[in-house]
Design a protein around this motif. Structure first.
Motif, PDB file in Angstrom:
ATOM      1  N   VAL A  29       1.981  -7.987   8.178  1.00 55.94           N
ATOM      2  CA  VAL A  29       2.388  -7.349   6.932  1.00 55.94           C
ATOM      3  C   VAL A  29       1.298  -7.577   5.896  1.00 55.94           C
ATOM      4  O   VAL A  29       0.825  -8.710   5.732  1.00 55.94           O
ATOM      5  CB  VAL A  29       3.722  -7.928   6.420  1.00 55.94           C
TER       6      VAL A  29
ATOM      7  N   ALA B 154       5.302  -4.559   0.728  1.00 56.03           N
ATOM      8  CA  ALA B 154       4.237  -4.325   1.705  1.00 56.03           C
ATOM      9  C   ALA B 154       3.502  -3.023   1.405  1.00 56.03           C
ATOM     10  O   ALA B 154       4.129  -1.992   1.136  1.00 56.03           O
ATOM     11  CB  ALA B 154       4.814  -4.273   3.111  1.00 56.03           C
TER      12      ALA B 154
ATOM     13  N   THR C 154       2.295  -2.262   7.210  1.00 52.80           N
ATOM     14  CA  THR C 154       2.692  -3.161   8.286  1.00 52.80           C
ATOM     15  C   THR C 154       2.191  -2.563   9.587  1.00 52.80           C
ATOM     16  O   THR C 154       1.974  -1.350   9.686  1.00 52.80           O
ATOM     17  CB  THR C 154       4.225  -3.334   8.388  1.00 52.80           C
TER      18      THR C 154
ATOM     19  N   THR D  87      11.142 -10.802  11.644  1.00 53.86           N
ATOM     20  CA  THR D  87      11.268  -9.539  10.913  1.00 53.86           C
ATOM     21  C   THR D  87      12.177  -9.653   9.704  1.00 53.86           C
ATOM     22  O   THR D  87      12.231  -8.735   8.882  1.00 53.86           O
ATOM     23  CB  THR D  87      11.786  -8.400  11.826  1.00 53.86           C
TER      24      THR D  87
ATOM     25  N   ASN E 284       8.672  -8.159   4.813  1.00 47.88           N
ATOM     26  CA  ASN E 284       8.918  -7.065   5.752  1.00 47.88           C
ATOM     27  C   ASN E 284      10.102  -6.191   5.331  1.00 47.88           C
ATOM     28  O   ASN E 284      10.570  -5.364   6.102  1.00 47.88           O
ATOM     29  CB  ASN E 284       9.168  -7.625   7.162  1.00 47.88           C
TER      30      ASN E 284
ATOM     31  N   ALA F 227       5.277   1.567   6.000  1.00 48.25           N
ATOM     32  CA  ALA F 227       5.354   0.922   4.685  1.00 48.25           C
ATOM     33  C   ALA F 227       5.882   1.923   3.668  1.00 48.25           C
ATOM     34  O   ALA F 227       5.948   3.124   3.943  1.00 48.25           O
ATOM     35  CB  ALA F 227       3.985   0.389   4.246  1.00 48.25           C
TER      36      ALA F 227
END
Length: 271
Positions: A37, A46, A49, A113, A118, A156
């Protein structure tokens, strides 16, 4: 926190780097098992990613893990629990929970995750419903089944200047995704997508940070588009490297296809 290599640029047998901003920006790369990330400090979200998916080695892991701040960066740089408290916003996974869940690190990868870098805010009704956006990676992975089951996926928010402010962040109007794989002749191929929630946000009443609730007017579902990867690069200001040249929609600029609204997987172009 254990140290992991993160996203592997050479996973597909050809180098595909993690997308980074073309202009200088304050950002931190955070590596997790099989994914990475790029956390943008100013937006607390982010900017990109990247995850490696080995479909042949996927493990069915029971859902586990709790949302948590990543201790490697200051909490003030992360959009944490306060953004999602007492409102109709969900913590939308950017790298999906199941995608990095393969090999010996499957459990650690799926739990990773749930790190806040994230996550991105999405309206609950849409994040929890079976929209086409949620099935894009499954469709691409199925297509890649004949090509070693390997796919790299980049996802993202589009961090736009006109995103509406809320509780110290700005809620993204659009999300982007690019899937990459190697075809039978050994050539890198990619397909790019945008999820547009502008109508939803423009029709919403986002209350100020000191109020308890975000009120979202009922609106049509998110619209998903397949678009040229070059357009994703232009919208985001990211260097997508070889993903632009590998795009299945690549044509001379004068004949570039328009954005295609997707209703079913049959609308997706992969060849």
């Amino acid at each position: 926190m254990a140290t992991f290599a993160g996203y592997d640029d050479d996973f597909l047998g050809t180098t595909v780097p993690l997308p980074v901003p073309l202009s200088p920006a304050h950002a931190t790369r955070l590596d997790y098992p099989h994914f990475s990330v790029l956390l943008m400090h100013e937006r607390r979200l982010a900017g990109s990613t990247a995850v490696n998916i080995d479909g042949a080695a996927l493990v069915e892991v029971p859902r586990s893990g709790e949302w948590h701040l990543d201790p490697r960066v200051p909490a003030a740089l992360q959009a944490g629990a306060e953004v999602y408290r007492r409102n109709d916003l969900d913590r939308g996974h950017l790298v999906r929970r199941r995608d990095p869940g393969w090999g010996t690190d499957a459990v650690a990868a799926t739990e990773a995750t749930f790190a806040y870098p994230n996550a991105a805010p999405q309206v609950a009704d849409f994040n929890q419903s079976p929209q086409l956006w949620l099935g894009l990676e499954d469709h691409v992975l199925t297509y890649a089944d004949a090509h070693d089951h390997r796919v790299s996926v980049f996802t993202a928010p589009v961090l736009g200047a006109d995103d509406p402010p809320y509780r110290g962040i700005r809620i993204p109007r659009r999300f982007w995704k690019v899937a990459a794989w190697v075809d039978a002749p050994g050539a890198l191929r990619s397909a790019a997508f945008l999820l547009d929630q502008s109508d939803l946000l423009d029709g919403s009443s986002l209350l100020t940070a000191d109020r308890a609730r975000v009120s979202i007017a009922p609106l049509p579902p998110f619209l998903t588009f397949q678009v040229p990867a070059a357009d994703v690069a232009a919208l985001t200001g990211l260097d997508l490297g070889p993903l632009v040249r590998a795009d299945v929609l690549s044509v001379p600029a004068a004949r570039r296809p328009r954005w295609v609204a997707l209703d079913t997987p049959d609308d997706i172009t992969l060849v």
